[in-house]
Write an enzyme that holds these catalytic residues in place. Structure first.
Site, short mmCIF file in Angstrom:
data_model
loop_
_atom_site.label_atom_id
_atom_site.label_comp_id
_atom_site.label_asym_id
_atom_site.label_seq_id
_atom_site.Cartn_x
_atom_site.Cartn_y
_atom_site.Cartn_z
N HIS A 165 -21.40 -38.90 -16.52
CA HIS A 165 -20.49 -39.21 -15.41
C HIS A 165 -19.68 -40.48 -15.63
CE1 HIS A 165 -24.05 -37.15 -13.60
NE2 HIS A 165 -23.13 -36.46 -12.99
N ASP A 254 -20.94 -46.68 -17.18
CA ASP A 254 -22.22 -47.25 -17.58
C ASP A 254 -22.08 -48.33 -18.65
OD1 ASP A 254 -24.09 -45.73 -15.95
OD2 ASP A 254 -23.46 -44.00 -17.12
#
Length: 453
Positions: A165, A254
């Site tokens: 994601h 991330d």
């Protein structure tokens, strides 16, 4: 006309992911009539997902067929696509790991023993696929995507696409800057959890000056007043902007969570860099909230499943998710061509990385296959300080996994910036290997042993 396919979902007990997948399938007419096999080792969660999926499809008239099983091989039989989202040991096991390492002076883990169980599971699934459904696509949707997809593409003949994601972090930048995402063109290549915004255009013009203006005029007020409402809300944090200033490109998703050890020495330091109230997703308070929200979601779905009077479409909504799994299946099956952010073997897509290493880049996908786009080369500084070290860490992890060399685990512990002595490293590693639930791990990493103190 719809083209039905058979999809096996490994680790289907996650209500959020599995039901999102069902939503997307039901809202994709090209795939109506498809069969979904839910596989999980938790029969209670499996029953909830199965029940809600059937009701959701019936309410929308999508004609999907479902089965549930705890037998992985049965689920893989005749599959056209396999989606592996399984997390081998789970969040509570991870917490026990952190509690153990804390007794040895490590903050939020600080050290570990690699991803033996997850990599073993990934490899077992792929090898089962080689026997049972060798022509199926594997869409690897559980971590570690970087290590796992590289391992699978080297060790098996299965066609693998890794998904994450993180790239949607560009949407958080758009939101804070007040930009319409539909007018943004972007590119963020790299390695999974280490991707960098090489292109950022708004109406065809460089949008980095808009980010720079925000940093100069609004960032300090944002950092002073912004309180995160979700644990992963760090894309515009002080830590992310600090990395941008160091490297000249914005870290995405991330990527912002790593950067360097100095962002993560203790809870207060994390809050300095990643904001209130949790200091980013990698703290004990944040992880507790994250797991609690997952449990609440599961409980709510169980309640809906137990009450046939509730319309599942009202509980889940009828808007497609941002997940890429179903659009990719549609592209490969029905030639609905699209551009996707994927993790695939490099083969020249990202300069400076070996061809057999899986990279995260954009790719065109259609019925003919997956075609990675040649990415803008990353700056040499990012390559030397971020990309290449992560590549070498991945190679060490895979070498340790393949050889069972216990001293490679010890070396990784010694390399941690939280390790203060050799004796500390030996003690924490011995306790990790002796931990309940690590019997197979300890047997695998059986040697060589070094007992020098």
């Amino acid at each position: 006309m719809p083209t039905p396919v058979r999809i096996s979902v490994i680790g289907a007990g996650s209500a959020t992911f599995s039901l999102g997948l069902v939503k997307d399938l039901c809202l994709t007419e090209n795939l109506h009539g498809s069969e979904v096999s839910f596989m999980d080792i938790n029969p209670e969660r499996l029953e909830v997902v199965y029940t809600l999926a059937k009701r959701y499809s019936d309410e929308l008239g999508a004609g999907l067929r479902f089965e549930k099983t705890t037998d992985r091989c049965a689920s893989l039989r005749d599959a056209d696509f396999v989606i592996n989202t399984a997390y081998a040991k789970g969040h509570y096991h991870a917490r026990r790991l952190r509690e153990l390492t804390a007794k040895h002076g490590y903050y939020y883990g600080g050290v570990g023993v690699g991803s033996y169980y997850d990599l073993t599971l990934m490899l077992d699934v792929a090898r089962d696929m080689e026997r049972i459904c060798p022509n199926a696509w594997l869409i690897q949707s559980g971590n570690p995507v970087f290590d796992g997809c590289t391992l699978l593409t080297r060790e098996t003949s299965i066609k693998v696409i890794g998904l994450c994601h993180g790239h949607y972090g560009y949407l958080d930048i758009c939101k804070v800057l007040g930009l319409d995402p539909a007018r943004v063109t972007w590119e963020a290549p790299g390695l999974n959890h280490c991707i960098w915004l090489t292109h950022f255009l708004y109406d065809g013009k460089d949008a980095y000056p808009l980010l720079d203006e925000w940093i100069e005029t609004k960032a300090e007020e944002y950092w002073r007043t912004h309180v995160a409402t979700r644990t992963h809300d760090i894309q515009m944090s002080k830590g992310a902007i600090h990395q941008y200033r160091m490297y000249g490109l914005m870290p995405i998703g991330d990527t912002c969570r790593s950067g360097g050890w100095w962002y993560h020495t203790d809870f207060q330091t994390k809050k300095r860099w990643f904001g209130e109230p949790w200091g980013g997703p990698d703290t004990e308070p944040a992880r507790a909230v994250y797991v609690e929200n997952l449990e609440k979601r599961l409980a709510e779905m169980a309640r809906v499943a137990a009450d046939p009077s509730i319309r599942v479409t009202e509980a889940l909504g009828t808007t497609r998710t941002r997940e890429q799994q179903v659009p990719i299946i549609d592209a490969l099956t029905n030639n609905v061509e699209g551009r996707f952010q994927v993790n695939v073997p490099n083969r020249g897509a990202l300069a400076g990385v070996p061809d057999d290493v899986v990279v995260e880049v954009q790719a065109i996908i259609n019925a003919a296959g997956v075609f990675p786009l040649r990415a803008t080369p990353l700056p040499r500084k990012i390559m030397l300080e971020q990309i290449l070290p992560k590549w070498l860490q991945m190679e060490r992890n895979l070498e340790a996994f393949k050889t069972g060399d216990r001293t490679m685990l010890l070396w990784n512990v010694l390399e941690s910036h939280q390790t203060r002595s050799y004796d500390q490293a030996v003690a924490v590693l011995e306790d990790l290997l002796a931990m309940e639930g690590h019997e197979e791990l300890a047997a695998h990493f059986s040697g060589p042993r070094i007992d020098i103190s």
